[in-house]
Design a protein around this motif. Structure first.
Motif, PDB file in Angstrom:
ATOM      1  N   UNK A   5       2.333   4.593  -3.872  1.00 58.52           N
ATOM      2  CA  UNK A   5       3.258   5.432  -4.635  1.00 58.52           C
ATOM      3  C   UNK A   5       4.693   5.418  -4.111  1.00 58.52           C
ATOM      4  N   UNK A   6       4.902   5.027  -2.870  1.00 59.46           N
ATOM      5  CA  UNK A   6       6.249   5.072  -2.307  1.00 59.46           C
ATOM      6  C   UNK A   6       6.948   3.727  -2.230  1.00 59.46           C
ATOM      7  N   UNK A   7       6.215   2.654  -2.479  1.00 58.03           N
ATOM      8  CA  UNK A   7       6.791   1.309  -2.324  1.00 58.03           C
ATOM      9  C   UNK A   7       8.024   1.106  -3.187  1.00 58.03           C
ATOM     10  N   UNK A   8       8.025   1.672  -4.394  1.00 55.11           N
ATOM     11  CA  UNK A   8       9.157   1.467  -5.304  1.00 55.11           C
ATOM     12  C   UNK A   8      10.464   1.997  -4.721  1.00 55.11           C
ATOM     13  N   UNK A   9      10.383   2.980  -3.819  1.00 60.44           N
ATOM     14  CA  UNK A   9      11.597   3.560  -3.236  1.00 60.44           C
ATOM     15  C   UNK A   9      12.173   2.704  -2.104  1.00 60.44           C
TER      16      UNK A   9
END
Length: 195
Positions: A5-9
């Protein structure tokens, strides 16, 4: 969970580094090897009571581990061999941390052995589902998300390294999180593989 869930950031930063590495003429597998060589030193730094350096090389290794995959996708050079190296080297780096902690803090060795067993259990489910599933994700195999992914493991390893007074409690927490993740993946696998 954080990786999924955090990779895009953080991907823009990882992507920028991947482009720089490509410009330097490096291949994804060379970066994979660099991540491994840097990461496997973590256990030694733990054993010789250099926790700050241990955490630094652990996270640098993890960062380069993310960069190599981005490079492979950018250059359209994803390969089964690269995937094998990546997954194998990740586990060896984790084992380096656990062995370093067990040697430095022998009173925690049994609990660290249980943690290792839970990681083997969780990774067995993860890899088997990846091999058996016809679904493919961003990676070259089906990536089964879960409560404990690599970033959560690194956070817990960091606490274990930096706050040795909490080692037994943190290791116990990590053990429970790994078992929960394995069971979570088993339930998902039951649904996926029955389709």
């Amino acid at each position: 969970m954080l990786d999924t869930h955090g990779r895009k950031y953080v991907q823009p930063i990882i992507g920028h580094t991947a482009k720089r590495m490509i410009q330097l003429g490096l291949t994804p597998n060379q970066v994979t090897w660099a991540a491994f060589i840097i990461g496997v030193t973590t256990g030694g730094f733990i054993y010789f009571d250099m926790p700050m350096i241990a955490v630094l090389v652990l996270w640098l290794s993890g960062y380069l581990d993310a960069v190599d995959g981005s490079m492979a996708r950018m250059k359209q050079q994803s390969s089964a061999w690269g995937t094998l190296l990546d997954i194998t080297f990740d586990r060896i780096v984790e084992l380096s941390v656990i062995v370093g902690l067990a040697m430095r803090f022998p009173q925690a060795a049994f609990l660290l052995l249980l943690l290792t067993s839970s990681i083997v259990f969780s990774m067995t489910v993860f890899l088997t589902v990846g091999a058996l599933s016809e679904k493919k994700g961003m990676k070259s195999f089906y990536y089964q998300a879960g409560l404990a992914e690599r970033t959560e493991g690194f956070i817990l390893f960091t606490i274990m390294i930096m706050v040795p007074n909490w080692l037994l409690w943190t290791t116990g927490l990590f053990l429970l999180v790994e078992i929960f993740t394995a069971m979570q993946r088993m339930l998902e696998a039951r649904r996926l593989l029955k389709e």
